[in-house]
Every structure is written in C-alpha cells, then in structure tokens.
Design an enzyme around this catalytic site. Structure first.
Site: not given
Ligand code: NMX
Ligand code: MLT
Length: 399
Positions: A203, A233, A279, A288, A334
């Site tokens: 965002s 996100h 994350h 947080r 979250d």
């Molecule tokens: N559950 C299952 N798999 C996960 C998770 C999770 N919570 N987090 C990461 N992975 C997987 C990810 O999908 C990736 O798999 P692949 O190689 O098959 O594509 C692998 O682990 C490596 O990912 P990372 O480098 O650890 O994480 P990345 O930086 O790519 O993504 C998020 C960060 C936040 C998008 C990821 O951790 C996620 O999808 N979390 C669950 C959704 C979530 O809670 N999002 C909110 C973030 C905060 N916000 O408010 O924005």
């Molecule tokens: C945020 O607050 O924007 C989320 O934690 C996602 C991020 O920092 O990448």
C-alpha cells in the site's frame, strides 16, 4: 525485489536485525516508546493517533496542546460532500467494503487542492503545500466515509453523527456505533500501530509510486488502498478471523495443541497460507502483534477467541519452521486484530481492512507531503525480458 533498497521513506523504518529490538520505529521511536511519549486521551492510556500524525509528518514528539490542535484542525476539515455518499450508494450493498472505500475516496478527489493548483500552473517548489492540504482533508474525511460504509452494509444505513467532543479514533468508533470506552482505546491503538510500516509494503509503495507521477493525493491513496485489499497484505486481517472461526467450527475452541497442529497441516496441504503468519521483512514476532496481545491480556484475558490466538502463537511457528521455506514463521499484525475487534462487537470481518485503510492514511500521506517537498522524481525502474536474462546468464557463463 525483496531486500532491494530502492526508495526514501522518512516516516518509519523496519529493523529485522536480531541484535537490536526488531520491528517498526516511527521516526526512531519503537511502539513502547510511542506509548510512553505520545499524548494519550487518559493517563496511562493508548496514544492518540493525532500524535502519531504529528510525529510522522514532522519528526517531533508533540505536546498535548499540539495534539488537541490537530484534533480540532481535522474536525474543521471533516465535511464530506454529498455526492460521495451518492457514489457509494450506486454500488450494491454486497460490494466488498474495500471496493466501496476506494469508490468513496475517488469521489472525494473532486476536492483535490493539488489537482486545482497544478492546473493553474503552480511552481514545483510549492507542490507540497496543496499536497499537505489534500492529505489533511483526506485524513479528516475518511472516518465518516468508512463509517457510512459500515452502517450502510451492516446496520441498515442508520448513521451516528460525529461527536465534536471526541478525538479522531474515538469519534470514528462512535460513528461506527461503538460507545464503549475500552473500544475507543482499542481504536486509538489500532489506528496508531497500523498507520505506517516503512515504504516498501504494497500500500505504501503504491501511494509513493502513483504519487510520483504527480497524481494527486486522492488518486494516489485510492491506488494504495486497492493494494491493501489483497489477501497477502491488508485483507489478511479478515482472512485470519474467518480461518479461526473455521477452526472453531470444525474442531471446537477447547482444543489440544495436537488437534490444532493437524488443522494447520490441513490448511498447508490444501495449498493455502496460514493467514496472519509470516512477513516479507520482519524476522521475529511483529511488535504490533505484541502490543495487541498486551491489550488483550489487560482487557479480555479469558475470551475463548483470544485463547485460540494464543494457542496458535505456540503451535504455528514450529510447523512453518519445519516446512523449511517460510522466512518468518511468527505472527504479524493481522493475526491479532480481528479477535480484539470481535470482542467489542465489531464482528463483520469483511470490514476489517477498511479500518486498516483509514489508519494507513496517516503514514503514507505524511510521506507523500515529503515526497513533494523533496521534489522526488517519477519512479520508473528498468525491466528486462527473459531473452535479456538468458543472454546475460550465457555471457557470464562463458566469461
Ligand atoms: N503460511 C504458509 N506459507 C507461507 C506463509 C504462511 N503464513 N508465509 C510464507 N509462506 C510461504 C510463501 O508462500 C513462500 O512459498 P512459495 O515459495 O511456495 O511461494 C515461502 O513461504 C517463502 O515466503 P517468504 O519469503 O517467507 O514470505 P514472502 O516475503 O514471500 O511473503 C507474506 C510474505 C506476508 C505475504 C507471507 O508470509 C504470507 O503469505 N503470509 C500469510 C498472509 C498474511 O498474513 N499477510 C499479511 C502480512 C501483513 N500485512 O498486513 O500486510
Ligand atoms: C504492513 O503493515 O504494511 C504489512 O506488515 C506488510 C509489510 O510491511 O510488508
């Protein structure tokens, strides 16, 4: 682009470094430092988001008088033009609250001081001035637009008018229909901690990118809100509560760690992420999450849903770690917020990301004022084709 440093973002910075306290610093201050130093509505209470806004925009800790002046200034700007409600009303009530929020922000854009000033040929050294006006106007008007959406979708359209005696967060809660003092404290905490998360998150980066084309703050912020609406996100907050409710519906709330672990494995096996965990930058529990947990321990220690969140905190990280690919197995912001909101009666999880969106305006719009003041250029990274990459690799292999 993970880890690539590519932009200036003054308002906050993440520190994933293990050796120092990890997490967010707002203009150098950690969340506990903000809680200690920024003015609160009541002694020992949560900091007022207006203080965060002052801190983010100026880099200085405000006095209570300065914070009160921000509250009054925001109130004086907060009139939402009637056509904004007409635009929202043109959408079916079934449209997702985030779709309705973006539509509302786009309708507010008719008020842009920046767009008007640019048309009249404003000198670029002055761009920050109408950007500041737009930022403050937009921040001040978002709560009513957001509350309207909530009341329209879930409460039969019956509205609660603004209360001029309340601060920004308490008034927002009041307009949503929540008068409880502790809910008002929760909203102060919620808006403050969601306000900013350095510049690279989807965002914030989107607002910065779109703003770099000199699109006005309304256009830029609406774009960022569309990014926040993605489930990886901001939408994760709605997904978390939905997922926890599914857990409870399927296996009950009085579960053993083993039963919970089975459910987590089931989610992972079905090719889904465990929402609220992981994350892109943080490498420890999100601070947080920690401050929301402290809030829950103080105000709702026996809530079964809070207990479930606490159990997940124990059960999920070892499973994600054992999988071997997740870089951060710990909970993010979250993972906790929905359980707090539902406790105080805000149970409509599809609405949660709207709250996040209102809060995020404080940080990204403060930074946008600085983008224009610093005269930052249009953002335009170079891209490559597969052929380019292939040729590059071949040239390196033969070198
Ligand atoms: N559950 C299952 N798999 C996960 C998770 C999770 N919570 N987090 C990461 N992975 C997987 C990810 O999908 C990736 O798999 P692949 O190689 O098959 O594509 C692998 O682990 C490596 O990912 P990372 O480098 O650890 O994480 P990345 O930086 O790519 O993504 C998020 C960060 C936040 C998008 C990821 O951790 C996620 O999808 N979390 C669950 C959704 C979530 O809670 N999002 C909110 C973030 C905060 N916000 O408010 O924005
Ligand atoms: C945020 O607050 O924007 C989320 O934690 C996602 C991020 O920092 O990448």
């Amino acid at each position: 682009m993970r880890g690539i440093k590519g932009m200036v973002w003054e308002t906050s910075l993440l520190d994933p470094d293990e050796a120092r306290p990890p997490g967010i610093r707002f203009r150098g201050l950690s969340i506990p430092e903000c809680q200690a130093k920024l003015p609160a509505a009541k002694k020992g209470g949560e900091p007022l988001p207006e203080g965060f806004l002052w801190l983010l925009a100026t880099g200085e800790v405000p006095t209570k008088e300065q914070v009160d002046a921000v509250t009054a200034d925001l109130q004086s700007r907060s009139k939402v033009p009637g056509h904004v409600f007409d635009v929202i009303n043109a959408l079916p009530k079934t449209a997702h609250p985030m779709t309705q929020l973006t539509a509302g922000i786009m309708a507010l854009q008719t008020q842009s001081e920046f767009a008007k000033a640019y048309e009249t040929g404003l000198n670029k050294t002055k761009y920050w001035e109408p950007t500041y006006e737009d930022a403050m106007n937009l921040i001040s008007r978002l709560p009513e637009v957001a509350a309207y959406i909530y009341r329209r979708i879930y409460k039969g359209g019956e509205l609660h008018g603004a209360d001029p005696n309340l601060d920004y967060a308490a008034n927002f809660a009041h307009m949503l229909g929540f008068q409880d003092d502790i809910m008002h404290e929760l909203m102060r905490l919620y808006i403050s901690i969601h306000s900013d998360h350095e510049g690279g998150n989807v965002s914030a980066h989107t607002v910065h990118l779109v703003g770099s084309a000199l699109s006005d703050p309304y256009l830029s912020f609406a774009a960022g809100i569309n990014g926040l609406a993605g489930p990886l996100h901001g939408l994760a907050n709605q997904e978390v509560l939905r997922w926890i409710q599914e857990v409870v519906a399927e296996i009950g709330s009085d579960v053993t760690p083993e039963q919970l672990a089975d459910y987590v494995h089931k989610t992972l096996k079905s090719g889904k992420v465990v929402p609220g965990f992981g994350h892109a930058v943080l490498r420890k529990t999100d601070p947080r999450y920690i401050c929301q947990r402290e809030f829950a321990l103080k105000h709702l220690p026996n809530d079964p849903m809070f207990k479930m969140v606490s159990k997940l905190y124990e059960v999920v990280p070892p499973i994600l770690l054992a999988g071997g690919k997740v870089k951060n197995p710990y909970p993010n912001v979250d993972a906790h917020s929905g359980v707090l909101l539902q406790y105080f009666g805000l149970t409509e999880q599809n609405y949660y990301t709207v709250l996040f969106g209102v809060a995020r305006s404080l940080g990204v719009l403060s930074q946008l004022i600085w983008d224009r003041a610093l005269g930052l250029p249009i953002e335009r990274p170079k891209s490559m084709t597969f052929e380019y990459i292939e040729n590059y690799c071949k040239s390196k292999a033969t070198a």
